[in-house]
Design an enzyme around this catalytic site. Structure first.
Site, PDB file in Angstrom:
ATOM      1  N   ARG A 128      58.722 -34.022 -43.767  1.00 46.16           N
ATOM      2  CA  ARG A 128      57.767 -34.165 -44.880  1.00 46.16           C
ATOM      3  C   ARG A 128      57.064 -32.824 -45.130  1.00 46.16           C
ATOM      4  NH1 ARG A 128      52.771 -33.059 -46.678  1.00 46.16           N
ATOM      5  NH2 ARG A 128      51.826 -33.709 -44.695  1.00 46.16           N
ATOM      6  N   ASP A 129      56.234 -32.389 -44.219  1.00 43.11           N
ATOM      7  CA  ASP A 129      55.413 -31.198 -44.418  1.00 43.11           C
ATOM      8  C   ASP A 129      56.275 -29.945 -44.517  1.00 43.11           C
ATOM      9  OD1 ASP A 129      53.175 -29.609 -44.641  1.00 43.11           O
ATOM     10  OD2 ASP A 129      52.390 -30.024 -42.656  1.00 43.11           O
ATOM     11  N   HIS A 187      46.277 -31.097 -35.965  1.00 47.29           N
ATOM     12  CA  HIS A 187      47.382 -30.509 -36.737  1.00 47.29           C
ATOM     13  C   HIS A 187      47.101 -29.018 -36.871  1.00 47.29           C
ATOM     14  CE1 HIS A 187      50.233 -30.633 -40.344  1.00 47.29           C
ATOM     15  NE2 HIS A 187      49.578 -29.507 -40.580  1.00 47.29           N
ATOM     16  N   HIS A 198      48.241 -24.906 -37.436  1.00 49.89           N
ATOM     17  CA  HIS A 198      49.175 -23.927 -38.003  1.00 49.89           C
ATOM     18  C   HIS A 198      49.099 -22.660 -37.170  1.00 49.89           C
ATOM     19  CE1 HIS A 198      50.289 -25.461 -42.240  1.00 49.89           C
ATOM     20  NE2 HIS A 198      49.916 -26.480 -41.522  1.00 49.89           N
ATOM     21  N   CYS A 228      53.037 -21.001 -45.666  1.00 48.18           N
ATOM     22  CA  CYS A 228      51.731 -20.839 -46.276  1.00 48.18           C
ATOM     23  C   CYS A 228      51.900 -19.930 -47.490  1.00 48.18           C
ATOM     24  CB  CYS A 228      50.787 -20.221 -45.256  1.00 48.18           C
ATOM     25  SG  CYS A 228      49.120 -20.067 -45.889  1.00 48.18           S
ATOM     26  N   ASN A 262      53.288 -24.390 -39.751  1.00 40.66           N
ATOM     27  CA  ASN A 262      52.962 -25.391 -38.746  1.00 40.66           C
ATOM     28  C   ASN A 262      53.345 -24.926 -37.352  1.00 40.66           C
ATOM     29  OD1 ASN A 262      52.172 -28.063 -40.141  1.00 40.66           O
ATOM     30  ND2 ASN A 262      53.916 -27.358 -41.343  1.00 40.66           N
TER      31      ASN A 262
END
Lengths: 309, 309
Positions: free
Chosen positions: A16-17, A208, A210, A241, A250
């Site tokens: 997903r991300d 979460h 990064h 990003c 991530n």
């Protein structure tokens, strides 16, 4: 460091991300095959896809086909991102285990990312929660920019705790605190996690991170030290990003699992299986991934040749 | 985490450990200009160059010219790598503040890297120590593979402590524990640092991390937690690893300083000045550097554009 729980729960977000940030459309069959492979890796949760508008995120326009196509492994929670009631209805029709809602705790980022005010987002997500509640499907809320906003800078801890409180009041099962652009640093993480855990237990709190500024694993240590046991991670470190070309996104699943396993934690995740899955990514997405472990190998993958100075 | 000393001491190794791994020869004047710029950044120590054979490391064949050419800043310790008595004589003639000796604590790596047994290395370094002792020049010993050998795997802590003990017995001022190929993990680092500090205080113990598997900053946190206050770091993250193309090498100075400063430590180092120096590297060495901060900016370097999801 204090002794923490050794059993951790990892949520894989790459499909997903990660995939939503890729320029190429990854074939539905390839997505399904990868998720099926991930299902055998031992994750607690997999964020499969996003039930957003196909126009907004064409990379994930096959959300229903993917959800219907995957083989669900017992014990794995299959979660999906849902932006609104229409998305929630689509997700429920696919019998997801959890919906993941998202908004930013900073006004500027919420407007930039979701094109509405935080209050408008909260109202929309409250409607989603109302539509999902009673269905048996769990509800998680991901709070973006919880450790800093790339447009506003610092976000007061009180602001973050305030948004957790509002969602906790709506009966959600969990909240994910997202370091959306890699602004978190360890002392800050420790403070935020300790305060959130103390105030909102037994709400499930996930972190979460990064790796935008190299601190993802250091921040993980700080969160562990504050008692956090749930972490998002992305296979290969997928999910970049947009304002920092070349910067990593991530936290990389295999780097996270590698460190945690060496430090004696039980992540449930099989590192060798995850590395096999990560090795497939460059062919799927058409470019290299930021994973260091894919390049250097595991700590005890030995090397016969003359070594570094 | 326990409260540690907030004053830290950083040693910049880019012009030695970084440049010796570069394919191009960096002009002597460029080296001098960079070191002079680094001298104004607030480091406790700068590893300027290496007095090895010009045939062995042609990249640093201008060691005398560099040492004579730089402007020494008060308060900065200028150290150089010295492999043997001949190198020590050259270094002493340049009036260095410290000599840094190196050997591996694993037999295979020492043979691969230095082409002799550990005992032969120890004998040679004992001669160097004998030649330097009494000159007023400080002596540091860098122990490679202290947290794992890429050929042998784990190195017992007792082995590492044993080598520290032998050099402490020769009266050296400090020992650097080097994670030469990025095999260290936080729990291991904490254990080794705690045991070494307890056994050998007031010997100055420095930690030298590589980010090969993404753990350099996490390992730094673990070392801090065990009371370590001295760290090597390399501008831009220079200094790669020959067996892992694309993998990062030494911990990046600006990433280390950025995290430590945010966490409230006093590194002495001016981050903006270090970033200015790091930004010069790609033009000097002809390629990109692994620094994330150079790409993404500091935590509070704000961005006006729509941001990440």
């Amino acid at each position: 460091m204090t002794q923490q729980s050794r059993r951790l729960y990892l949520n894989e977000v790459a499909t997903r991300d990660g995939f939503q940030n890729e320029a190429v459309f990854i074939d539905t069959d390839d997505k399904i095959a990868l998720i099926d492979q991930l299902s055998a890796c031992g994750y607690a949760k997999i964020e499969v896809t996003s039930f957003t508008s196909p126009r907004a995120i064409p990379a994930l326009r096959d959300a229903e086909a993917v959800m219907h196509g995957i083989a669900r492994a017992p014990g794995v929670v299959y979660t999906v991102l849902v932006p609104n009631v229409r998305g929630a209805e689509r997700a429920l029709s696919c019998k997801v285990d959890e919906v993941n809602l998202v908004m930013s705790v900073s006004e500027s980022h919420n407007r930039a990312n979701l094109r509405m005010s935080r209050e408008e987002s909260f109202g929309q997500l409250r409607d989603v929660i109302g539509a999902v509640r009673g269905s048996g499907v769990a509800i998680n809320v991901s709070l973006s920019t919880a450790m800093g906003c790339p447009m506003e800078g610092d976000v007061p801890v009180e602001t973050v705790l305030g948004w957790i409180d509002r969602f906790a009041g709506l009966g959600v099962n969990g909240v994910t605190l997202c370091d959306t652009t890699g602004m978190a640093h360890p002392a800050q993480v420790h403070d935020l996690c300790a305060r959130a855990s103390a105030a909102f237990a037994p709400l499930e709190i996930t972190l979460h991170f990064h790796n935008t500024r190299g601190m993802a694993l250091a921040n993980t240590l700080a969160a562990l030290d504050a008692g956090i046991v749930r972490f998002d991670a992305s296979l290969g470190g997928l999910g970049g990003c947009p304002y920092a070309p070349g910067a990593t996104g991530n936290v990389c699943t295999e780097e996270l699992v590698h460190m945690l396993e060496l430090d004696g934690y039980d992540t449930g995740v099989n590192l060798a299986a995850v590395l096999d899955a990560a090795a497939r990514l460059p062919a799927l997405i058409g470019h290299d991934v930021p994973s260091q472990i894919l390049k250097a190998g595991r700590r005890l993958d030995l090397h016969p040749m003359p070594a570094c100075a």
